[in-house]
Design a protein around this motif. Sequence first.
Motif, short mmCIF file in Angstrom:
data_model
loop_
_atom_site.label_atom_id
_atom_site.label_comp_id
_atom_site.label_asym_id
_atom_site.label_seq_id
_atom_site.Cartn_x
_atom_site.Cartn_y
_atom_site.Cartn_z
N ARG A 202 0.85 -1.20 0.00
CA ARG A 202 0.00 0.00 0.00
C ARG A 202 0.88 1.24 0.00
NH1 ARG A 202 -2.62 0.45 4.82
NH2 ARG A 202 -4.23 1.82 3.95
N LEU A 203 0.58 2.16 -0.93
CA LEU A 203 1.32 3.41 -1.08
C LEU A 203 0.38 4.58 -0.85
CD1 LEU A 203 3.78 5.21 -2.11
CD2 LEU A 203 2.73 4.98 -4.39
N LEU A 204 0.84 5.57 -0.09
CA LEU A 204 0.16 6.86 0.05
C LEU A 204 1.00 7.90 -0.65
CD1 LEU A 204 -1.94 8.85 1.25
CD2 LEU A 204 -0.48 8.95 3.31
N ASP A 205 0.41 8.61 -1.62
CA ASP A 205 1.10 9.68 -2.34
C ASP A 205 0.44 11.00 -1.98
OD1 ASP A 205 2.96 10.81 -4.17
OD2 ASP A 205 1.43 10.84 -5.73
N VAL A 206 1.13 11.83 -1.18
CA VAL A 206 0.55 13.10 -0.72
C VAL A 206 0.93 14.21 -1.69
CG1 VAL A 206 0.45 12.42 1.69
CG2 VAL A 206 2.54 13.47 0.83
N GLY A 207 -0.04 15.08 -2.00
CA GLY A 207 0.18 16.08 -3.03
C GLY A 207 0.37 15.41 -4.37
N CYS A 208 -0.57 14.55 -4.75
CA CYS A 208 -0.37 13.61 -5.86
C CYS A 208 -0.53 14.23 -7.23
CB CYS A 208 -1.33 12.43 -5.73
SG CYS A 208 -3.07 12.87 -6.00
N GLY A 209 -0.93 15.51 -7.31
CA GLY A 209 -1.10 16.13 -8.62
C GLY A 209 -2.14 15.42 -9.46
N TRP A 210 -1.80 15.16 -10.72
CA TRP A 210 -2.73 14.49 -11.64
C TRP A 210 -2.61 12.97 -11.58
CZ3 TRP A 210 -0.40 19.16 -12.64
CH2 TRP A 210 -1.26 20.23 -12.95
N GLY A 211 -1.99 12.45 -10.52
CA GLY A 211 -2.01 11.02 -10.27
C GLY A 211 -0.92 10.22 -10.95
N ARG A 219 0.30 0.43 -11.98
CA ARG A 219 0.48 -0.25 -13.27
C ARG A 219 1.78 -1.06 -13.31
NH1 ARG A 219 0.27 3.99 -16.10
NH2 ARG A 219 2.52 4.33 -16.14
N GLU A 220 2.88 -0.50 -12.84
CA GLU A 220 4.18 -1.13 -13.00
C GLU A 220 4.57 -2.03 -11.82
OE1 GLU A 220 5.69 -0.85 -15.82
OE2 GLU A 220 4.31 0.66 -16.61
N TYR A 221 3.98 -1.80 -10.65
CA TYR A 221 4.41 -2.54 -9.46
C TYR A 221 3.28 -3.28 -8.75
CZ TYR A 221 8.97 -0.35 -9.93
OH TYR A 221 10.20 0.03 -10.41
N GLY A 222 2.06 -3.17 -9.25
CA GLY A 222 0.95 -3.88 -8.63
C GLY A 222 0.64 -3.42 -7.23
N VAL A 223 0.89 -2.14 -6.96
CA VAL A 223 0.69 -1.58 -5.63
C VAL A 223 -0.70 -0.96 -5.53
CG1 VAL A 223 1.44 0.30 -4.11
CG2 VAL A 223 3.13 -1.17 -5.22
N ARG A 224 -1.33 -1.08 -4.38
CA ARG A 224 -2.58 -0.39 -4.10
C ARG A 224 -2.23 1.02 -3.63
NH1 ARG A 224 -5.26 -3.43 0.33
NH2 ARG A 224 -3.19 -4.28 0.71
N ALA A 225 -2.53 2.01 -4.46
CA ALA A 225 -2.03 3.36 -4.24
C ALA A 225 -3.17 4.34 -4.02
CB ALA A 225 -1.19 3.81 -5.42
N LEU A 226 -3.02 5.18 -2.99
CA LEU A 226 -3.95 6.25 -2.69
C LEU A 226 -3.24 7.58 -2.84
CD1 LEU A 226 -6.53 7.57 -1.51
CD2 LEU A 226 -5.57 7.12 0.79
N GLY A 227 -3.78 8.47 -3.66
CA GLY A 227 -3.23 9.80 -3.81
C GLY A 227 -4.21 10.84 -3.31
N TYR A 258 -3.76 16.35 2.82
CA TYR A 258 -3.05 15.17 3.33
C TYR A 258 -3.26 14.99 4.82
CZ TYR A 258 0.69 17.83 5.66
OH TYR A 258 1.39 18.64 6.51
N ARG A 259 -3.51 16.09 5.54
CA ARG A 259 -3.70 16.02 6.99
C ARG A 259 -5.02 15.38 7.37
NH1 ARG A 259 -2.08 22.32 7.54
NH2 ARG A 259 -3.12 22.25 5.50
N GLU A 260 -5.87 15.12 6.38
CA GLU A 260 -7.16 14.50 6.65
C GLU A 260 -7.20 13.03 6.24
OE1 GLU A 260 -10.24 18.19 6.32
OE2 GLU A 260 -9.43 17.48 4.42
N ASP A 265 -0.68 2.41 8.44
CA ASP A 265 -0.04 1.13 8.12
C ASP A 265 0.27 1.00 6.62
OD1 ASP A 265 0.11 0.12 10.71
OD2 ASP A 265 -1.92 -0.67 10.62
N PHE A 266 0.68 2.12 6.00
CA PHE A 266 1.13 2.06 4.62
C PHE A 266 2.54 1.49 4.56
CE2 PHE A 266 -2.17 5.31 4.35
CZ PHE A 266 -2.80 4.98 3.16
N ASP A 267 2.83 0.76 3.51
CA ASP A 267 4.18 0.26 3.30
C ASP A 267 5.13 1.38 2.84
OD1 ASP A 267 3.89 -2.87 3.44
OD2 ASP A 267 2.19 -2.14 2.24
N ALA A 268 4.57 2.41 2.20
CA ALA A 268 5.40 3.49 1.68
C ALA A 268 4.57 4.75 1.55
CB ALA A 268 5.99 3.10 0.33
N VAL A 269 5.26 5.89 1.67
CA VAL A 269 4.66 7.20 1.42
C VAL A 269 5.57 7.95 0.47
CG1 VAL A 269 4.05 9.44 2.40
CG2 VAL A 269 3.52 7.34 3.67
N SER A 270 4.99 8.52 -0.57
CA SER A 270 5.75 9.40 -1.47
C SER A 270 5.18 10.80 -1.37
CB SER A 270 5.69 8.90 -2.92
OG SER A 270 4.36 8.69 -3.34
#
Length: 426
Positions: A202-211, A219-227, A258-260, A265-270
Amino acid sequence: MSTPKPDFKIADVIADLTRGGMPLRFEAYDGSAAGPEDADIRLELVNQRGLQYLVTAPGDLGLARAYVAGDLVVHGEHPGNPYGVMAKLKDHTKFRAPTPSELVTIVRGLGLSNLKPPPPPPQEHLPRWRRLVEGVRHSLTRDAEVISHHYDVSNAFYRHVLGPSMAYTCAVFPHADATLEEAQAEKFDLVARKLDLKPGQRLLDVGCGWGGMVMHAAREYGVRALGVTLSRQQAEWAKGAIDAAGLGDLAEVRHLDYREVLESDFDAVSSIGLTEHIGIRNYPAYFGFLRDRLKPEGRLLNHCITRHDNRPAATGAFIDRYVFPDGELTGSGRIITEAQDAGLEVMHSENLRLHYAMTLRDWNRNLVENWDACVEEVGLGTARVWGLYMAACRVGFERNEVQLHQVLAVRTADDGSDGFPLRPSW
């Protein structure tokens, strides 16, 4: 409105007050001129309003106002890429203080009416003191307003300037001849490799722009991503792009501060291009919040523009009023310190300064190539703002006045394990 006295030469006065002298040809509407006669680039001051802008805001703000309003015209360069002008003017934008006798001569020559500032162009944001009156800096409401000022311009305009990737952050050029699209894909992949993304994580991308990062990770890593993004237009565009790519089962973008974000328990944050907007005094809360979103051994990749030192410095008036209201920069040392003080273990830092100069070069080229469509979409004044700001920023990165750092950190587990191999794997 009074006109300058006949024996008062506008160009001579402007050149005399320019620090280091006039580096290019400057011509004024009274027929006066200064600077090298054989210059490839000429600046033409076409009317009295432009003169008022220059003398009432003697620096980058006055120049920007006159240029955006069309009162200061560049000859020899396209308005979508005034890079040559900015390269020559970079150290000459602020007037030196006139002596008392010079000041008297200037006031008499110009006439008092020319010392009254005209209304600024409509593209200009409120001055910082007015923003302080109208809302607490970096509150949820005010951050949403200033982000909207910059990012909710037009998705079509951004598509013309940024290209198909819709990535509005520094690209990473794998080689000097790489295209902008190749470099943006490499940027997202470098972030993914540094985060060691794997299918099912699971990835959290804060300030994700246009995704872009969200979709790349899915697409490339099979990660469940939330932006999450504060720009409604970005969120709407990203949702459509995710559906069109068939990534709806893995990728999601929300119009949210992002503060909301409530999940953890994310594996990564970008965080790619967000830190510039949050305010330096908010770094402890920012890094603490992101740390709390991670599981033990979870990684954080923080990608942001930085200063070349860690000393406090005010943002230039043009950038603050026209481009990034409330934006703040500091050095990578401060970024690392705050991340460490928030309980993160910093594992790696990388400076991509020249990559940003190349990215801005390509954005300027896109603006030139799509100039008519961009002007039709956002208007001539706003298009001029973008050409000016990207060209000026390119010079800043080339001259090491600003940098771009990726800082990789981890939430180390209580037993000291961090999940990293002995040597970098990316």
